[in-house]
Scaffold this motif. Structure first.
Motif, PDB file in Angstrom:
ATOM      1  N   GLY A  37       0.809  -1.205   0.000  1.00 42.24           N
ATOM      2  CA  GLY A  37       0.000   0.000   0.000  1.00 42.24           C
ATOM      3  C   GLY A  37       0.845   1.259   0.000  1.00 42.24           C
ATOM      4  O   GLY A  37       2.045   1.232   0.270  1.00 42.24           O
ATOM      5  N   PRO A  38       0.198   2.393  -0.321  1.00 45.04           N
ATOM      6  CA  PRO A  38       0.907   3.665  -0.387  1.00 45.04           C
ATOM      7  C   PRO A  38       1.313   4.162   1.000  1.00 45.04           C
ATOM      8  O   PRO A  38       0.683   3.847   2.003  1.00 45.04           O
ATOM      9  N   VAL A  39       2.378   4.970   1.026  1.00 44.52           N
ATOM     10  CA  VAL A  39       2.866   5.531   2.283  1.00 44.52           C
ATOM     11  C   VAL A  39       2.418   6.973   2.399  1.00 44.52           C
ATOM     12  O   VAL A  39       1.947   7.573   1.430  1.00 44.52           O
ATOM     13  N   ALA A  40       2.570   7.532   3.584  1.00 43.27           N
ATOM     14  CA  ALA A  40       2.232   8.942   3.795  1.00 43.27           C
ATOM     15  C   ALA A  40       3.000   9.798   2.793  1.00 43.27           C
ATOM     16  O   ALA A  40       4.158   9.537   2.485  1.00 43.27           O
ATOM     17  N   GLY A  41       2.325  10.810   2.279  1.00 42.48           N
ATOM     18  CA  GLY A  41       2.946  11.678   1.287  1.00 42.48           C
ATOM     19  C   GLY A  41       2.707  11.237  -0.142  1.00 42.48           C
ATOM     20  O   GLY A  41       3.040  11.958  -1.085  1.00 42.48           O
ATOM     21  N   SER A  42       2.115  10.060  -0.332  1.00 42.26           N
ATOM     22  CA  SER A  42       1.839   9.561  -1.676  1.00 42.26           C
ATOM     23  C   SER A  42       0.653  10.296  -2.303  1.00 42.26           C
ATOM     24  O   SER A  42      -0.172  10.891  -1.610  1.00 42.26           O
ATOM     25  N   ILE A  43       0.582  10.234  -3.614  1.00 44.23           N
ATOM     26  CA  ILE A  43      -0.613  10.669  -4.340  1.00 44.23           C
ATOM     27  C   ILE A  43      -1.392   9.410  -4.667  1.00 44.23           C
ATOM     28  O   ILE A  43      -0.871   8.509  -5.341  1.00 44.23           O
ATOM     29  N   VAL A  44      -2.619   9.329  -4.183  1.00 42.83           N
ATOM     30  CA  VAL A  44      -3.426   8.126  -4.357  1.00 42.83           C
ATOM     31  C   VAL A  44      -4.716   8.483  -5.099  1.00 42.83           C
ATOM     32  O   VAL A  44      -5.020   9.652  -5.310  1.00 42.83           O
ATOM     33  N   TYR A  45      -5.468   7.453  -5.464  1.00 42.79           N
ATOM     34  CA  TYR A  45      -6.715   7.699  -6.194  1.00 42.79           C
ATOM     35  C   TYR A  45      -7.736   6.632  -5.854  1.00 42.79           C
ATOM     36  O   TYR A  45      -7.408   5.569  -5.338  1.00 42.79           O
ATOM     37  N   LYS A 155      -4.044   8.973   7.290  1.00 38.60           N
ATOM     38  CA  LYS A 155      -3.129   8.466   6.276  1.00 38.60           C
ATOM     39  C   LYS A 155      -2.069   9.476   5.840  1.00 38.60           C
ATOM     40  O   LYS A 155      -0.976   9.101   5.404  1.00 38.60           O
ATOM     41  N   ASN A 156      -2.412  10.764   5.889  1.00 41.89           N
ATOM     42  CA  ASN A 156      -1.473  11.829   5.480  1.00 41.89           C
ATOM     43  C   ASN A 156      -0.974  11.694   4.050  1.00 41.89           C
ATOM     44  O   ASN A 156       0.214  11.864   3.768  1.00 41.89           O
ATOM     45  N   TYR A 157      -1.886  11.399   3.111  1.00 40.78           N
ATOM     46  CA  TYR A 157      -1.495  11.385   1.707  1.00 40.78           C
ATOM     47  C   TYR A 157      -1.347  12.830   1.218  1.00 40.78           C
ATOM     48  O   TYR A 157      -2.021  13.741   1.697  1.00 40.78           O
ATOM     49  N   ALA A 158      -0.468  13.016   0.248  1.00 33.59           N
ATOM     50  CA  ALA A 158      -0.274  14.358  -0.301  1.00 33.59           C
ATOM     51  C   ALA A 158      -1.481  14.804  -1.105  1.00 33.59           C
ATOM     52  O   ALA A 158      -1.862  15.976  -1.097  1.00 33.59           O
ATOM     53  N   LEU A 159      -2.113  13.857  -1.795  1.00 32.14           N
ATOM     54  CA  LEU A 159      -3.251  14.178  -2.650  1.00 32.14           C
ATOM     55  C   LEU A 159      -4.093  12.928  -2.839  1.00 32.14           C
ATOM     56  O   LEU A 159      -3.564  11.834  -3.002  1.00 32.14           O
ATOM     57  N   ILE A 160      -5.414  13.114  -2.796  1.00 31.24           N
ATOM     58  CA  ILE A 160      -6.331  12.025  -3.106  1.00 31.24           C
ATOM     59  C   ILE A 160      -7.125  12.454  -4.339  1.00 31.24           C
ATOM     60  O   ILE A 160      -7.811  13.462  -4.306  1.00 31.24           O
ATOM     61  N   LEU A 161      -6.991  11.670  -5.406  1.00 30.59           N
ATOM     62  CA  LEU A 161      -7.713  11.964  -6.634  1.00 30.59           C
ATOM     63  C   LEU A 161      -8.874  10.995  -6.793  1.00 30.59           C
ATOM     64  O   LEU A 161      -8.791   9.843  -6.374  1.00 30.59           O
ATOM     65  N   SER A 162      -9.952  11.450  -7.419  1.00 31.06           N
ATOM     66  CA  SER A 162     -11.010  10.517  -7.808  1.00 31.06           C
ATOM     67  C   SER A 162     -10.941  10.371  -9.319  1.00 31.06           C
ATOM     68  O   SER A 162     -10.657  11.333 -10.036  1.00 31.06           O
ATOM     69  N   THR A 163     -11.183   9.168  -9.790  1.00 32.61           N
ATOM     70  CA  THR A 163     -11.150   8.911 -11.223  1.00 32.61           C
ATOM     71  C   THR A 163     -12.416   8.183 -11.624  1.00 32.61           C
ATOM     72  O   THR A 163     -13.012   7.479 -10.817  1.00 32.61           O
ATOM     73  N   ASP A 180      -4.265   2.619  -5.695  1.00 31.65           N
ATOM     74  CA  ASP A 180      -5.727   2.608  -5.787  1.00 31.65           C
ATOM     75  C   ASP A 180      -6.302   2.256  -4.414  1.00 31.65           C
ATOM     76  O   ASP A 180      -6.159   1.132  -3.936  1.00 31.65           O
ATOM     77  N   ILE A 181      -6.960   3.220  -3.793  1.00 28.09           N
ATOM     78  CA  ILE A 181      -7.484   3.014  -2.434  1.00 28.09           C
ATOM     79  C   ILE A 181      -9.000   2.829  -2.442  1.00 28.09           C
ATOM     80  O   ILE A 181      -9.659   3.014  -1.415  1.00 28.09           O
ATOM     81  N   THR A 182      -9.560   2.460  -3.584  1.00 26.46           N
ATOM     82  CA  THR A 182     -11.019   2.335  -3.699  1.00 26.46           C
ATOM     83  C   THR A 182     -11.597   1.373  -2.673  1.00 26.46           C
ATOM     84  O   THR A 182     -12.603   1.668  -2.017  1.00 26.46           O
ATOM     85  N   ASP A 183     -10.965   0.213  -2.516  1.00 25.52           N
ATOM     86  CA  ASP A 183     -11.483  -0.778  -1.572  1.00 25.52           C
ATOM     87  C   ASP A 183     -11.497  -0.229  -0.144  1.00 25.52           C
ATOM     88  O   ASP A 183     -12.458  -0.424   0.602  1.00 25.52           O
TER      89      ASP A 183
END
Length: 202
Positions: A37-45, A155-163, A180-183
């Motif tokens: 999984g993504p770490v803090a600071g990641s850009i996720v969607y 989570k402290n992600y840098a950005l959360i995008l929706s697609t 991909d954090i949809t689940d």
């Protein structure tokens, strides 16, 4: 109601800037990088189409609104059919010469008033249906946005995008499955909704 209307309305909240993590690389970050999984600071969607389809609150609200809209449409159809029948009966009487000119004028005016009243009623009900749908969209969008704020506080992600979209999703056309954090979003949204429903039933 068409899913596309829901998606277009909620898409306005699609790009969400969230907490930036500017901390330099550390042993903690390196350890996290070795986990799934993504770490803090990641850009996720996340996939907004899936969230709308599988979010229990969205489905419950959609069901309620569809029931209301169906009831309104049935009443509109009933009134429209009655008006159409009255106009046809009137025209038949005119064609057969069963009404005097003065009576025909009076009845014709009454039919015109009926048509005007129906048009006003129709416009009013169309507005009501649009308002019902807009309130539903606002409730869904607010619930998703509120959840994402709480979720990202942890989570402290840098950005959360929706697609969204099937052939060429936008804005994320291609992305690593690990981002991909949809689940996670769906699991969290549905869990929160279960808790909310439980509180309301007490």
């Amino acid at each position: 109601m068409k899913k596309s209307a829901i998606l277009l309305s909620i898409f306005a909240m699609g790009l969400m800037a969230v907490s930036c993590n500017n901390a330099p690389a550390s042993q903690e970050t390196e350890t996290a990088a070795n986990t799934e999984g993504p770490v803090a600071g990641s850009i996720v969607y996340f996939n907004l189409d899936r969230v709308i389809d599988e979010y229990d609150m969205a489905n419950d609200l959609r069901s309620v609104v569809e029931t209301k809209v169906s009831g309104i449409q049935q009443e509109l159809t009933r009134r429209s059919n009655k008006l159409e029948k009255d106009v046809k009966d009137f025209q038949d009487k005119i064609d057969k010469g069963l009404l005097t000119r003065s009576v025909a004028e009076v009845q014709g005016q009454k039919l015109q008033d009926q048509q005007n009243n129906f048009q006003n009623y129709y416009n009013q009900k169309q507005q009501e249906m649009m308002e019902e749908q807009q309130v539903m969209l606002n409730q869904i969008a607010d619930a998703i946005h509120s959840f994402l704020e709480e979720y990202n506080a942890e989570k402290n992600y840098a950005l959360i995008l929706s697609t969204q979209g099937g052939i060429l999703p936008a804005p994320v056309a291609v992305g690593s499955a690990e981002l991909d954090i949809t689940d996670e979003i769906l699991e969290g949204l549905n869990a929160a909704y279960v808790k909310t429903k439980a509180k309301e039933q007490k």
